[in-house]
Design a protein around this motif. Sequence first.
Motif, PDB file in Angstrom:
ATOM      1  N   ILE A 163     -44.943 -35.546  22.418  1.00 20.83           N
ATOM      2  CA  ILE A 163     -44.953 -34.089  22.615  1.00 20.83           C
ATOM      3  C   ILE A 163     -44.655 -33.741  24.072  1.00 20.83           C
ATOM      4  CG2 ILE A 163     -46.432 -32.041  22.576  1.00 20.83           C
ATOM      5  CD1 ILE A 163     -47.915 -33.367  20.198  1.00 20.83           C
ATOM      6  N   VAL A 164     -45.253 -34.491  25.006  1.00 19.33           N
ATOM      7  CA  VAL A 164     -45.023 -34.238  26.435  1.00 19.33           C
ATOM      8  C   VAL A 164     -43.550 -34.455  26.786  1.00 19.33           C
ATOM      9  CG1 VAL A 164     -45.525 -35.081  28.764  1.00 19.33           C
ATOM     10  CG2 VAL A 164     -47.389 -34.740  27.129  1.00 19.33           C
ATOM     11  N   VAL A 165     -42.958 -35.524  26.249  1.00 21.76           N
ATOM     12  CA  VAL A 165     -41.551 -35.808  26.539  1.00 21.76           C
ATOM     13  C   VAL A 165     -40.658 -34.704  25.973  1.00 21.76           C
ATOM     14  CG1 VAL A 165     -39.645 -37.382  26.050  1.00 21.76           C
ATOM     15  CG2 VAL A 165     -41.859 -38.298  26.728  1.00 21.76           C
ATOM     16  N   ILE A 166     -40.942 -34.241  24.757  1.00 21.51           N
ATOM     17  CA  ILE A 166     -40.151 -33.153  24.180  1.00 21.51           C
ATOM     18  C   ILE A 166     -40.275 -31.891  25.036  1.00 21.51           C
ATOM     19  CG2 ILE A 166     -39.981 -31.569  22.219  1.00 21.51           C
ATOM     20  CD1 ILE A 166     -40.681 -33.899  20.390  1.00 21.51           C
ATOM     21  N   ALA A 167     -41.492 -31.586  25.477  1.00 22.65           N
ATOM     22  CA  ALA A 167     -41.695 -30.410  26.328  1.00 22.65           C
ATOM     23  C   ALA A 167     -40.911 -30.531  27.627  1.00 22.65           C
ATOM     24  CB  ALA A 167     -43.181 -30.225  26.616  1.00 22.65           C
ATOM     25  N   GLY A 168     -40.939 -31.723  28.230  1.00 19.86           N
ATOM     26  CA  GLY A 168     -40.175 -31.927  29.456  1.00 19.86           C
ATOM     27  C   GLY A 168     -38.682 -31.815  29.229  1.00 19.86           C
ATOM     28  N   MET A 169     -38.224 -32.330  28.093  1.00 20.92           N
ATOM     29  CA  MET A 169     -36.805 -32.257  27.764  1.00 20.92           C
ATOM     30  C   MET A 169     -36.355 -30.805  27.597  1.00 20.92           C
ATOM     31  SD  MET A 169     -34.886 -34.507  24.854  1.00 20.92           S
ATOM     32  CE  MET A 169     -35.956 -33.887  23.553  1.00 20.92           C
ATOM     33  N   ILE A 170     -37.189 -29.998  26.945  1.00 23.02           N
ATOM     34  CA  ILE A 170     -36.866 -28.584  26.766  1.00 23.02           C
ATOM     35  C   ILE A 170     -36.867 -27.861  28.117  1.00 23.02           C
ATOM     36  CG2 ILE A 170     -37.684 -26.422  25.761  1.00 23.02           C
ATOM     37  CD1 ILE A 170     -38.707 -28.056  23.379  1.00 23.02           C
ATOM     38  N   ALA A 171     -37.805 -28.208  28.984  1.00 22.92           N
ATOM     39  CA  ALA A 171     -37.876 -27.576  30.304  1.00 22.92           C
ATOM     40  C   ALA A 171     -36.625 -27.878  31.136  1.00 22.92           C
ATOM     41  CB  ALA A 171     -39.124 -28.043  31.044  1.00 22.92           C
ATOM     42  N   LEU A 172     -36.069 -29.086  30.986  1.00 29.67           N
ATOM     43  CA  LEU A 172     -34.881 -29.476  31.752  1.00 29.67           C
ATOM     44  C   LEU A 172     -33.575 -29.073  31.064  1.00 29.67           C
ATOM     45  CD1 LEU A 172     -35.984 -33.084  32.807  1.00 29.67           C
ATOM     46  CD2 LEU A 172     -35.887 -31.059  34.270  1.00 29.67           C
ATOM     47  N   TRP A 173     -33.697 -28.503  29.859  1.00 29.75           N
ATOM     48  CA  TRP A 173     -32.511 -28.204  29.048  1.00 29.75           C
ATOM     49  C   TRP A 173     -31.460 -27.359  29.779  1.00 29.75           C
ATOM     50  CZ3 TRP A 173     -32.016 -30.598  24.398  1.00 29.75           C
ATOM     51  CH2 TRP A 173     -30.969 -30.196  23.575  1.00 29.75           C
ATOM     52  N   PRO A 174     -31.845 -26.256  30.457  1.00 27.71           N
ATOM     53  CA  PRO A 174     -30.810 -25.402  31.079  1.00 27.71           C
ATOM     54  C   PRO A 174     -29.999 -26.116  32.149  1.00 27.71           C
ATOM     55  CG  PRO A 174     -32.903 -24.237  30.913  1.00 27.71           C
ATOM     56  CD  PRO A 174     -33.190 -25.673  30.604  1.00 27.71           C
ATOM     57  N   THR A 175     -30.571 -27.104  32.830  1.00 27.90           N
ATOM     58  CA  THR A 175     -29.866 -27.787  33.918  1.00 27.90           C
ATOM     59  C   THR A 175     -29.268 -29.119  33.490  1.00 27.90           C
ATOM     60  OG1 THR A 175     -31.942 -28.839  34.646  1.00 27.90           O
ATOM     61  CG2 THR A 175     -31.356 -26.714  35.635  1.00 27.90           C
ATOM     62  N   SER A 176     -29.382 -29.465  32.219  1.00 22.15           N
ATOM     63  CA  SER A 176     -28.874 -30.751  31.729  1.00 22.15           C
ATOM     64  C   SER A 176     -27.457 -30.604  31.205  1.00 22.15           C
ATOM     65  CB  SER A 176     -29.774 -31.284  30.609  1.00 22.15           C
ATOM     66  OG  SER A 176     -31.090 -31.493  31.057  1.00 22.15           O
ATOM     67  N   SER A 177     -26.675 -31.642  31.404  1.00 19.57           N
ATOM     68  CA  SER A 177     -25.321 -31.661  30.851  1.00 19.57           C
ATOM     69  C   SER A 177     -25.388 -31.939  29.352  1.00 19.57           C
ATOM     70  CB  SER A 177     -24.494 -32.748  31.537  1.00 19.57           C
ATOM     71  OG  SER A 177     -25.004 -34.036  31.206  1.00 19.57           O
ATOM     72  N   PRO A 178     -24.342 -31.590  28.608  1.00 20.95           N
ATOM     73  CA  PRO A 178     -24.340 -31.886  27.170  1.00 20.95           C
ATOM     74  C   PRO A 178     -24.574 -33.361  26.861  1.00 20.95           C
ATOM     75  CG  PRO A 178     -22.589 -30.334  27.675  1.00 20.95           C
ATOM     76  CD  PRO A 178     -23.174 -30.765  28.988  1.00 20.95           C
ATOM     77  N   ALA A 179     -23.993 -34.247  27.672  1.00 18.16           N
ATOM     78  CA  ALA A 179     -24.158 -35.686  27.438  1.00 18.16           C
ATOM     79  C   ALA A 179     -25.619 -36.098  27.611  1.00 18.16           C
ATOM     80  CB  ALA A 179     -23.267 -36.479  28.377  1.00 18.16           C
ATOM     81  N   ASN A 180     -26.273 -35.562  28.647  1.00 12.93           N
ATOM     82  CA  ASN A 180     -27.681 -35.885  28.879  1.00 12.93           C
ATOM     83  C   ASN A 180     -28.571 -35.320  27.778  1.00 12.93           C
ATOM     84  OD1 ASN A 180     -27.307 -37.386  31.189  1.00 12.93           O
ATOM     85  ND2 ASN A 180     -27.548 -35.641  32.569  1.00 12.93           N
ATOM     86  N   ARG A 181     -28.252 -34.110  27.321  1.00 11.87           N
ATOM     87  CA  ARG A 181     -29.025 -33.533  26.225  1.00 11.87           C
ATOM     88  C   ARG A 181     -28.963 -34.434  24.995  1.00 11.87           C
ATOM     89  NH1 ARG A 181     -26.767 -27.276  26.506  1.00 11.87           N
ATOM     90  NH2 ARG A 181     -27.834 -26.648  28.445  1.00 11.87           N
ATOM     91  N   LEU A 182     -27.757 -34.857  24.658  1.00  7.60           N
ATOM     92  CA  LEU A 182     -27.572 -35.658  23.451  1.00  7.60           C
ATOM     93  C   LEU A 182     -28.299 -36.985  23.544  1.00  7.60           C
ATOM     94  CD1 LEU A 182     -26.299 -36.178  20.727  1.00  7.60           C
ATOM     95  CD2 LEU A 182     -24.213 -36.940  21.902  1.00  7.60           C
ATOM     96  N   ARG A 183     -28.147 -37.677  24.661  1.00  7.41           N
ATOM     97  CA  ARG A 183     -28.774 -39.005  24.739  1.00  7.41           C
ATOM     98  C   ARG A 183     -30.293 -38.909  24.769  1.00  7.41           C
ATOM     99  NH1 ARG A 183     -29.930 -40.968  29.997  1.00  7.41           N
ATOM    100  NH2 ARG A 183     -29.361 -39.564  31.688  1.00  7.41           N
ATOM    101  N   ARG A 184     -30.833 -37.834  25.360  1.00  9.95           N
ATOM    102  CA  ARG A 184     -32.287 -37.665  25.357  1.00  9.95           C
ATOM    103  C   ARG A 184     -32.808 -37.364  23.953  1.00  9.95           C
ATOM    104  NH1 ARG A 184     -32.214 -33.880  30.775  1.00  9.95           N
ATOM    105  NH2 ARG A 184     -32.053 -35.575  32.307  1.00  9.95           N
ATOM    106  N   VAL A 185     -32.084 -36.513  23.222  1.00  9.97           N
ATOM    107  CA  VAL A 185     -32.509 -36.193  21.859  1.00  9.97           C
ATOM    108  C   VAL A 185     -32.486 -37.438  20.986  1.00  9.97           C
ATOM    109  CG1 VAL A 185     -31.902 -34.923  19.763  1.00  9.97           C
ATOM    110  CG2 VAL A 185     -31.842 -33.768  21.976  1.00  9.97           C
ATOM    111  N   VAL A 186     -31.439 -38.250  21.123  1.00 12.43           N
ATOM    112  CA  VAL A 186     -31.334 -39.473  20.314  1.00 12.43           C
ATOM    113  C   VAL A 186     -32.472 -40.437  20.643  1.00 12.43           C
ATOM    114  CG1 VAL A 186     -29.929 -41.525  19.899  1.00 12.43           C
ATOM    115  CG2 VAL A 186     -28.848 -39.282  19.977  1.00 12.43           C
ATOM    116  N   ALA A 187     -32.738 -40.645  21.933  1.00 15.60           N
ATOM    117  CA  ALA A 187     -33.784 -41.588  22.334  1.00 15.60           C
ATOM    118  C   ALA A 187     -35.167 -41.116  21.903  1.00 15.60           C
ATOM    119  CB  ALA A 187     -33.748 -41.796  23.854  1.00 15.60           C
TER     120      ALA A 187
END
Length: 211
Positions: A163-187
């Motif tokens: 849950i903490v990792v998902i929250a952090g991923m959402i918080a960084l979403w606006p500044t993340s590149s599409p490639a970074n978004r995808l690889r984080r979601v997959v992992a």
Amino acid sequence: MSGTESVAFDTPLRERRADTFAMWVFIGSEAMLFGAIFLVFLVAHIDFGPAFAAASKRLSLPLGTLNTAVLITSSFTMALADMLALHRHWRPTIWALVATAALGLCFLIVKGIEYGKEISEGLAPLLGLPFRYAGPDPVHAESFFGLYFTMTSLHALHLIGGIVVIAGMIALWPTSSPANRLRRVVAVGLYWHFVDIIWVFMFPVLYLINR
């Protein structure tokens, strides 16, 4: 130009593969940890079957079943987030991730209610709390509840981490590149499914095997 495009495409792909490989290594190590605990439980169950069977019936089957349904649903929303991310549908991906984290929180709330019930009944031999058990063979019943709290609390800690990792991923979403978004979601998706699978094995072992 084609060579440049090939390198630009290949780098995010390699990063995603590296993240996936690292996550599989981590999942493998955690699987060995849970596997060792399961082995201890099953050996103890063989040795003290009647005591473990009687103690298992003191667990709340309705709450355990509810939590199983919650986590299975969270696996669906995480798989949906993975699929949406692969197709670059970013806003729906965020909502699927939010739903996954919310279902994880729901699981923890239900588990907390169940823990409260068990503690109030004197079935938590932890932190110096008195163990009050009126069933047969209370010594080995205490071993059952000790293993039960160890297994379920360790699983809850892994769920909190997700849950903490998902929250952090959402918080960084606006500044993340599409490639970074995808690889984080997959992992993160791999990790979340692993945590769900652990519970799918844990639920029958703790709640159903003696019913």
